[in-house]
Write a protein that holds these residues in place. Structure first.
Motif: not given
Length: 171
Positions: A146-167
């Motif tokens: 997150a930055t002052e210019r772009s104060p947030g994030i949007k993440i595809p859940i399908s991408a996160l499912s591959k990294k479930h253990d990490k997060y």
């Protein structure tokens, strides 16, 4: 025209995001009105079910998007409905108070500002819809990326499912 870049500096009307949110929050007093806004958002989305859950639990902090997210691991107010955001809905949420609901005669919310009432409860509201998880961080202090210019994030859940253990604690 090439000389103009050397002469000019960035300039224009602007308002800090945190100042804008503070002004919006002054329109929405703390209390049950914030819950009504969440219900109105569900109504606007044509949801037929709405659930509000106060989760008093706290969760682990060892597998987060970043260590600065540790303070935001609970308790939480969870709002759920059975509708899904459209791409236009995601875009509207990213533009504070630019009247996206003005075009929708049947929309019950207050000019698209209602979601921002959640800042009465948290500095980093988040939500899940469609295949996306979104975190807003107007201070750009807690959400990695997150930055002052772009104060947030949007993440595809399908991408996160591959990294479930990490997060795992974040999810």
């Amino acid at each position: 025209m090439d000389d103009l870049a050397d002469l000019a500096e960035e300039f224009g009307q602007r308002e800090s995001l945190t100042s804008r949110l503070r002004n919006i929050l002054s329109l929405y007093p703390e209390g049950p009105g914030v819950l009504f806004e969440l219900i109105q958002n569900a109504d606007d989305a044509k949801a037929t079910e709405v659930n509000l859950i106060l989760n008093k639990d706290s969760y682990g902090t060892s597998s987060l998007f970043g260590p600065q997210m540790a303070s935001w691991q609970g308790p939480a107010l969870c709002a759920h409905n059975n509708s899904v955001f459209t791409p236009r809905d995601f875009e509207a949420l990213s533009r504070i108070g630019q009247g996206s609901k003005l075009e929708k005669i049947n929309a019950t919310g207050r000019f698209g500002l209602g979601f921002n009432a959640t800042y009465h409860f948290t500095d980093i509201p988040s939500f899940v819809s469609a295949d996306k998880i979104v975190f807003f961080d107007p201070h750009a202090k807690y959400v990695p990326g997150a930055t002052e210019r772009s104060p947030g994030i949007k993440i595809p859940i399908s991408a996160l499912s591959k990294k479930h253990d990490k997060y795992a604690d974040q999810l």
